[in-house]
Scaffold this motif. Sequence first.
Motif, PDB file in Angstrom:
ATOM      1  N   VAL A   1       5.709   1.366   8.541  1.00  0.00           N
ATOM      2  CA  VAL A   1       6.017   0.778   7.239  1.00  0.00           C
ATOM      3  C   VAL A   1       7.515   0.522   7.103  1.00  0.00           C
ATOM      4  O   VAL A   1       7.938  -0.497   6.545  1.00  0.00           O
ATOM      5  CB  VAL A   1       5.514   1.682   6.098  1.00  0.00           C
ATOM      6  N   ALA A   2       8.342   1.436   7.616  1.00  0.00           N
ATOM      7  CA  ALA A   2       9.791   1.232   7.557  1.00  0.00           C
ATOM      8  C   ALA A   2      10.190  -0.043   8.293  1.00  0.00           C
ATOM      9  O   ALA A   2      11.010  -0.837   7.799  1.00  0.00           O
ATOM     10  CB  ALA A   2      10.519   2.436   8.144  1.00  0.00           C
ATOM     11  N   GLU A   3       9.605  -0.257   9.476  1.00  0.00           N
ATOM     12  CA  GLU A   3       9.902  -1.486  10.224  1.00  0.00           C
ATOM     13  C   GLU A   3       9.323  -2.706   9.521  1.00  0.00           C
ATOM     14  O   GLU A   3       9.928  -3.775   9.508  1.00  0.00           O
ATOM     15  CB  GLU A   3       9.345  -1.372  11.648  1.00  0.00           C
ATOM     16  N   ALA A   4       8.134  -2.547   8.928  1.00  0.00           N
ATOM     17  CA  ALA A   4       7.519  -3.659   8.206  1.00  0.00           C
ATOM     18  C   ALA A   4       8.386  -4.078   7.031  1.00  0.00           C
ATOM     19  O   ALA A   4       8.577  -5.279   6.768  1.00  0.00           O
ATOM     20  CB  ALA A   4       6.127  -3.256   7.709  1.00  0.00           C
ATOM     21  N   ARG A   5       8.928  -3.075   6.339  1.00  0.00           N
ATOM     22  CA  ARG A   5       9.776  -3.381   5.188  1.00  0.00           C
ATOM     23  C   ARG A   5      11.027  -4.148   5.628  1.00  0.00           C
ATOM     24  O   ARG A   5      11.441  -5.117   4.982  1.00  0.00           O
ATOM     25  CB  ARG A   5      10.154  -2.090   4.463  1.00  0.00           C
TER      26      ARG A   5
ATOM     27  N   LEU B   1      -3.069  -1.989  16.165  1.00  0.00           N
ATOM     28  CA  LEU B   1      -1.924  -1.177  16.562  1.00  0.00           C
ATOM     29  C   LEU B   1      -2.345   0.076  17.328  1.00  0.00           C
ATOM     30  O   LEU B   1      -1.535   0.675  18.046  1.00  0.00           O
ATOM     31  CB  LEU B   1      -1.109  -0.772  15.330  1.00  0.00           C
ATOM     32  N   GLY B   2      -3.571   0.518  17.145  1.00  0.00           N
ATOM     33  CA  GLY B   2      -4.084   1.664  17.874  1.00  0.00           C
ATOM     34  C   GLY B   2      -3.697   3.004  17.300  1.00  0.00           C
ATOM     35  O   GLY B   2      -3.836   4.033  17.976  1.00  0.00           O
ATOM     36  N   VAL B   3      -3.205   3.024  16.042  1.00  0.00           N
ATOM     37  CA  VAL B   3      -2.840   4.288  15.387  1.00  0.00           C
ATOM     38  C   VAL B   3      -3.255   4.220  13.919  1.00  0.00           C
ATOM     39  O   VAL B   3      -3.200   3.153  13.291  1.00  0.00           O
ATOM     40  CB  VAL B   3      -1.323   4.578  15.466  1.00  0.00           C
ATOM     41  N   PRO B   4      -3.666   5.345  13.325  1.00  0.00           N
ATOM     42  CA  PRO B   4      -3.933   5.352  11.881  1.00  0.00           C
ATOM     43  C   PRO B   4      -2.613   5.333  11.116  1.00  0.00           C
ATOM     44  O   PRO B   4      -1.673   6.054  11.462  1.00  0.00           O
ATOM     45  CB  PRO B   4      -4.683   6.671  11.672  1.00  0.00           C
ATOM     46  N   LEU B   5      -2.540   4.506  10.106  1.00  0.00           N
ATOM     47  CA  LEU B   5      -1.304   4.363   9.333  1.00  0.00           C
ATOM     48  C   LEU B   5      -1.344   5.127   8.015  1.00  0.00           C
ATOM     49  O   LEU B   5      -0.298   5.499   7.473  1.00  0.00           O
ATOM     50  CB  LEU B   5      -1.034   2.886   9.055  1.00  0.00           C
TER      51      LEU B   5
ATOM     52  N   ILE C   1       0.841  -1.208   0.000  1.00  0.00           N
ATOM     53  CA  ILE C   1       0.000   0.000   0.000  1.00  0.00           C
ATOM     54  C   ILE C   1       0.871   1.250   0.000  1.00  0.00           C
ATOM     55  O   ILE C   1       0.616   2.215  -0.723  1.00  0.00           O
ATOM     56  CB  ILE C   1      -0.952   0.002   1.219  1.00  0.00           C
ATOM     57  N   ALA C   2       1.934   1.232   0.805  1.00  0.00           N
ATOM     58  CA  ALA C   2       2.823   2.388   0.876  1.00  0.00           C
ATOM     59  C   ALA C   2       3.529   2.627  -0.451  1.00  0.00           C
ATOM     60  O   ALA C   2       3.675   3.772  -0.901  1.00  0.00           O
ATOM     61  CB  ALA C   2       3.847   2.187   1.994  1.00  0.00           C
TER      62      ALA C   2
ATOM     63  N   GLN D   1       0.790   8.113   3.833  1.00  0.00           N
ATOM     64  CA  GLN D   1       1.193   7.605   5.132  1.00  0.00           C
ATOM     65  C   GLN D   1       1.137   8.714   6.194  1.00  0.00           C
ATOM     66  O   GLN D   1       1.548   9.839   5.928  1.00  0.00           O
ATOM     67  CB  GLN D   1       2.613   7.051   5.068  1.00  0.00           C
ATOM     68  N   THR D   2       0.639   8.357   7.361  1.00  0.00           N
ATOM     69  CA  THR D   2       0.712   9.261   8.503  1.00  0.00           C
ATOM     70  C   THR D   2       2.129   9.194   9.071  1.00  0.00           C
ATOM     71  O   THR D   2       2.913   8.301   8.695  1.00  0.00           O
ATOM     72  CB  THR D   2      -0.285   8.843   9.583  1.00  0.00           C
ATOM     73  N   PRO D   3       2.508  10.105   9.976  1.00  0.00           N
ATOM     74  CA  PRO D   3       3.832   9.981  10.607  1.00  0.00           C
ATOM     75  C   PRO D   3       4.032   8.616  11.258  1.00  0.00           C
ATOM     76  O   PRO D   3       5.103   8.006  11.133  1.00  0.00           O
ATOM     77  CB  PRO D   3       3.815  11.108  11.638  1.00  0.00           C
ATOM     78  N   ALA D   4       2.990   8.118  11.945  1.00  0.00           N
ATOM     79  CA  ALA D   4       3.086   6.779  12.529  1.00  0.00           C
ATOM     80  C   ALA D   4       3.211   5.733  11.426  1.00  0.00           C
ATOM     81  O   ALA D   4       3.972   4.764  11.544  1.00  0.00           O
ATOM     82  CB  ALA D   4       1.860   6.491  13.393  1.00  0.00           C
ATOM     83  N   GLY D   5       2.475   5.936  10.341  1.00  0.00           N
ATOM     84  CA  GLY D   5       2.517   4.993   9.233  1.00  0.00           C
ATOM     85  C   GLY D   5       3.895   4.887   8.616  1.00  0.00           C
ATOM     86  O   GLY D   5       4.355   3.785   8.276  1.00  0.00           O
ATOM     87  N   ARG D   6       4.598   6.021   8.465  1.00  0.00           N
ATOM     88  CA  ARG D   6       5.942   5.978   7.881  1.00  0.00           C
ATOM     89  C   ARG D   6       6.878   5.135   8.731  1.00  0.00           C
ATOM     90  O   ARG D   6       7.661   4.332   8.204  1.00  0.00           O
ATOM     91  CB  ARG D   6       6.481   7.403   7.730  1.00  0.00           C
ATOM     92  N   ASP D   7       6.794   5.314  10.053  1.00  0.00           N
ATOM     93  CA  ASP D   7       7.674   4.538  10.936  1.00  0.00           C
ATOM     94  C   ASP D   7       7.309   3.056  10.928  1.00  0.00           C
ATOM     95  O   ASP D   7       8.183   2.183  10.892  1.00  0.00           O
ATOM     96  CB  ASP D   7       7.590   5.084  12.364  1.00  0.00           C
TER      97      ASP D   7
END
Length: 315
Positions: free
Chosen positions: A65-69, A43-47, A12-13, A57-63
């Motif tokens: 997604v980086a870990e997911a990658r 996760l309790g945050v919008p991504l 998605i990202a 991506q939200t700021p939380a989403g960027r972080d």
Amino acid sequence: MELRQLNYLVAIAEEGNLGRAAARLYVSQPALSYALRKLEAELGVPLFERHPGGMIQTPAGRDVVAEARRTVRQADRVLAVAERHRCQKKAVLRVGFEASGAGELTTRARAEFARRTPDVRVEPKRFDWGEEAAALRDGRVDVAFVWLPADLTDLHAEVVHTEPRVVGLPVGHSLAGRTGIGILDVKDEPLLWTERAPREWVDWWAVNPRPDGSAPRWGPKNDNVEEMLEQVAEGAAICFAPASMALYYARPDLSWVPLTDVEPLRVALAWHEGASSPLVRGFAEVVRELVAALRGNGTDRSGEGSGDGAGPATG
């Protein structure tokens, strides 16, 4: 949380659109949207922020997604390590290369090694722009012909082949009939490039900066050689390539003209320092013998612009 969900996040990202991500993942868009909402709730945050044009991506989403990658890549490495041991058990040698590889040397080396070791299956593995070194580190191949420049950290590498570069043009281009082209002759032409390769690799191929200090005129992007050639043929831009591509990718709608005033491509045979095996060492010896024989016959370009042509390489 499952690895499948992390793959969803990365797709998605990278696509920035649920529909394209769903098509890439071979799932329905409603199913992907539901999976994303469920993961965000967990996760309790919008991504991602949804808008008519796609997903941001939200700021939380960027972080996240980086870990997911990173996690997805590590999972791929786990599979690759298991695959490497499987291949060793079944006597398989996986040889990586990019596009035309090291020209004729690539095919001849595989064929000669297969002739000498008939109980070993030699598997050619083709990669896209600048991916060969990463494939070695990830364990996807055992040995590879690597186009330089490349990051050769933790890899043993020997330059085994050198060849000039050419310009790919549509057949109707005003420069298509020339016997040679200088880099400044095409400074105003849009040049195809890729975001998939390291920036150093992209700039070297683009000759950036040019001898007069100017930057290339960047044209459309591409992800692989087939996309690049299609765009050249339709007249969208030109490309730079090794001379062997004029033979291996000959098309009636393309013209290949020598690029006369830039350094040639050097190709290194490389393997991971910690993953050397009798098969890898045997293949390397075959390549060295072929390089020596071709050079003795005057039919190989190895060594042009690179000293002896079969020595250590650096990234």
